[in-house]
Design an enzyme around this catalytic site. Structure first.
Site, mmCIF file in Angstrom:
data_model
loop_
_atom_site.group_PDB
_atom_site.id
_atom_site.type_symbol
_atom_site.label_atom_id
_atom_site.label_comp_id
_atom_site.label_asym_id
_atom_site.label_seq_id
_atom_site.Cartn_x
_atom_site.Cartn_y
_atom_site.Cartn_z
ATOM 1 N N GLY A 327 -66.066 -42.472 -4.589
ATOM 2 C CA GLY A 327 -65.380 -41.335 -5.183
ATOM 3 C C GLY A 327 -64.131 -40.965 -4.386
ATOM 4 N N SER A 328 -63.822 -39.693 -4.373
ATOM 5 C CA SER A 328 -62.580 -39.238 -3.740
ATOM 6 C C SER A 328 -62.629 -39.296 -2.216
ATOM 7 C CB SER A 328 -62.267 -37.810 -4.184
ATOM 8 O OG SER A 328 -61.974 -37.777 -5.578
#
Length: 729
Positions: A327-328
């Site tokens: 993810g981020s």
């Protein structure tokens, strides 16, 4: 007419027979003498040794297994003595079942005990003594001994049993021991260590117990016993005591481990904390857990079925084997690489519309209207997807793979445990190897764009994420993580430190590092995605939230967790190191199907850092508020002279259950660095993409025109899997 006897002929015959008989006698005596010389002179040493061996029996003495302690001397694995009822099948008259049925009248033998005995019998030799009932009480021992004469081949024996006093706490790190199976026995027999396992029937199966088997096992001793012709012992001649296994001190703080496990509650996930200064693992959490004590004597079918068929997969070591999209949390590494490779400067900015349009496909941000004007600092702070879509598109998959590989993504970290998965760090070459059909082997531009926010084919273990974060925190030194901090030297009876080896040193530009560092600090401050969780923190920290999609939402749909089955909801991720200016802990965690990282994962990290940095342990009510479940009480036992354990270097006494406000404030003052001034991040050297490029971003990246097929289904997997990739969750 009478024949005359030929005396001379008869005498010749007689002499011939006499000579033959004498020769036979002499030859016989010669053979006897020769055999005597062969046995008594030439082969005297060999046959004397054999005779001695027939008279002397060597009885192995299994060593006591070494203890496992946490960094402060808390016992995580120890041993205790108990009686077992054992049967030697070759010495039992009649059938085994008749003997077992007769024993049931004296001691309680359950169907599970019988099944376990039969399983052991199928894997063992008939002259070996096999336990049918473990951990007999004194009353049971007395009742059997009174009738031992009725049971030839059945005896009571004292054995050492492995025990994990904290139960499920830290189970995936510790592993467990179990009986040696046929494959393991064959491996031992083929090794140079076969004699050291005589009399030993258990071996480490997982975790530290398996990885440090040779240190924990010790050296087998023996007794020389004189026996009679029937093999019964007559007297003991000599005893060589066994050398106990070495005690291990782990780098893990089991109180920190327990706090994190309690904060997870019944949720699934994984969390790894590493000291970025030396690579020591401070916490190793995989949720849910299991009780390793169930496996020591052989697990019963009911418990095995419950563990093996549970949808939560408690037996899976998520830290080592579970793979997740980052993810981020992947964005800081891309930002650092984009600065280093000249893809972006810190000052380059654009007005975020809330999506990135490529070939008619909208790659959306979680904020529909966008984040306004965004530069690199703000892109990290607010986790702007569009910014990193554009970075990924401009950089290309192979460039990103080459850069992030330096931080340990997509490869084994080298931790001192077995069974680590490599995950997937995608590249064009990887896709050509992973897929079968020509169409699947093609790398499409849309595949690259998804990687910019840590989605697509990216899958890494939590251990890799923590190792990468530790490398970022210490400005470029990547250690191979170590769970064992020190090993007892059996000669000096002191603990010898274990150093984590340096795998790689990355030459990071300090100015570029400061840009990313400043953005990650802003994540935990006002306006950042984890600001709420770290409001009022008495120390500065640098973090990054992440939310990883489990499946793709269609272009015309909006993600709503309430409309999805729980196992299809987003994973919540969070990474953080602190104190920001002189990190002593780097923590990476994931909470499966929990949603936004700043809401589900960051609060757990905040409490963990409060304890590690300030010694503030939350109350049960605070833990229950975050986890939704009450913490499980445990009793910590400290090793000492009673267990023969030397002093643990660097051990600290347990903190107070709840620090007062005054002590918390004083502790905070010791670790609180001065907050940086707004906008003080040093500017990177300008490149081709500087502030003058605002509004002149290449049109091909924001509009149609590329007709190649897109592959934008987040989380897609190749149809040919590799065991080293781990288990995708």
């Amino acid at each position: 007419m009478t024949e005359l006897r030929d005396i001379e002929r008869e005498l010749w015959r007689f002499r011939r027979r006499l000579i033959l008989a004498a020769g036979a006698v002499i030859l016989s005596f010669a053979l006897l003498v020769g055999r005597w010389v062969w046995l008594q002179v030439l082969r005297h040493r060999q046959f004397s040794t054999q005779a001695q061996d027939n008279r002397i029996a060597l009885v192995p003495i299994p060593p006591q297994r070494g203890l496992i302690l946490d960094r402060n001397g808390i016992i995580l694995a120890n041993n205790y003595a108990a009686y077992t009822l054992e049967i030697t099948p070759s010495k039992v008259p009649g059938t085994l079942q008749q003997t077992i049925d007769a024993l049931k009248a004296i001691v309680p033998i359950t169907p599970f005990d019988e099944r376990r005995f039969n399983n052991l019998l199928a894997q063992s030799r008939r002259f070996e003594s096999l336990p049918i009932l473990n951990k007999l009480s004194d009353d049971q021992v007395a009742r059997f001994v009174a009738q031992r004469f009725r049971f030839p081949g059945v005896n009571v024996r004292a054995r050492l049993f492995r025990n994990y006093p904290l139960g499920p706490l830290g189970c995936h790190l510790l592993g467990y021991i179990g009986r040696i199976n046929q494959a393991e026995q064959q491996r031992i027999d083929d090794s140079d260590d076969a004699s050291n396992y005589l009399g030993t029937d258990h071996i480490g199966k997982l975790g530290v117990e398996q990885a440090y088997e040779s240190q924990l096992h010790g050296v087998t001793g023996y007794e020389e016993v004189e026996v009679n012709a029937t093999g019964r012992p007559v007297r003991k001649i000599k005893t060589v005591p066994a050398t106990p296994g070495q005690n291990l001190v782990l780098g893990v703080d089991i109180r920190l481990q327990k706090l994190i496990e309690d904060l997870y509650g019944t949720r699934r996930g994984a969390c790894v904390a590493i000291d970025p200064r030396n690579g020591e693992v401070l916490a190793f959490v995989s949720m849910p857990t299991f009780d390793p004590n169930l496996f020591v004597d052989g697990i019963d079918q009911a418990n095995w079925d419950a563990l093996n068929t549970s949808p939560d997969r408690p037996l899976l070591n998520r830290v080592l084997r579970g793979t997740f999209p980052p993810g981020s949390t992947y964005k800081p590494y891309l930002a650092l690489g984009a600065l280093t490779e000249g893809i972006r400067t810190a000052q380059w900015s654009f007005r975020d519309p809330g999506y990135f349009l490529f070939a008619g496909h909208r790659f959306r941000d979680d904020v529909p209207g966008g984040h306004g004007v965004v530069d690199m600092h703000k892109a990290i702070q607010v986790s702007c997807d569009v910014y990193f879509y554009m970075v990924a598109h401009d950089w290309g998959v192979d460039g990103m793979a080459k850069w992030t590989q330096q931080f340990g993504f997509g490869q084994a970290t080298g931790i001192d445990l077995l069974g680590e998965a490599k995950g997937v760090l995608p590249s064009k070459e990887w896709k050509r190897r992973a897929f079968r059909t020509p169409a699947q082997k093609v790398w499409y531009p849309g595949d690259t764009i998804s990687l910019g926010i840590g989605q697509g084919y990216n899958t890494f273990t939590p251990l890799q994420m923590a190792t990468a974060l530790s490398t970022l925190a210490n400005k470029g030194t990547r250690y191979a993580p170590r769970v064992v901090r020190a090993i007892e030297d059996m000669n000096t009876r002191r603990f010898t430190p274990v150093q984590a080896p340096v795998v790689e040193r990355i030459d990071l530009n300090p100015a570029y590092w400061e840009v990313v560092h400043g953005g990650m600090m802003a994540v935990n401050q006002t306006g950042g995605t984890a600001a709420q969780a770290f409001a009022g923190a008495a120390y500065t920290s640098a973090g990054k939230t992440g939310t990883a999609q489990v499946f793709t939402v269609a272009q015309n749909q909006t993600y709503d967790a309430k409309d999805l089955a729980h196992h299809l909801r987003d994973h919540a991720l969070y990474t953080v190191y602190a104190p920001a200016d002189d990190p002593v802990i780097a923590l990476a965690m994931i909470v499966e199907n929990a949603g936004f990282g700043g809401m589900a994962a960051a609060p757990i990290a905040r409490k963990a850092l409060d304890y590690h940095l300030l010694g503030i342990y939350p109350s049960d009510e605070e833990i229950e508020k975050i986890s939704g479940a009450k913490p499980r009480p445990v009793q910590f036992l400290y090793a000492g002279e009673r267990e023969g354990v030397p002093p643990v270097p660097g051990a600290k006494p347990p903190p107070a259950p709840q620090a007062s406000a005054a002590s918390a404030a004083s502790a905070a003052a010791a670790v609180r660095p001065a907050p940086p001034a707004a906008g003080s991040a040093p500017a990177a050297k300008p490149t081709a993409l500087d502030t003058d490029a605002v509004g002149r971003y290449p049109t091909v990246a924001c509009s149609g025109g590329v007709r190649a097929p897109l592959f934008t289904r987040f989380g897609a997997r190749p149809d040919v899997t590799d065991d080293s990739e781990g288990v995708r969750l």
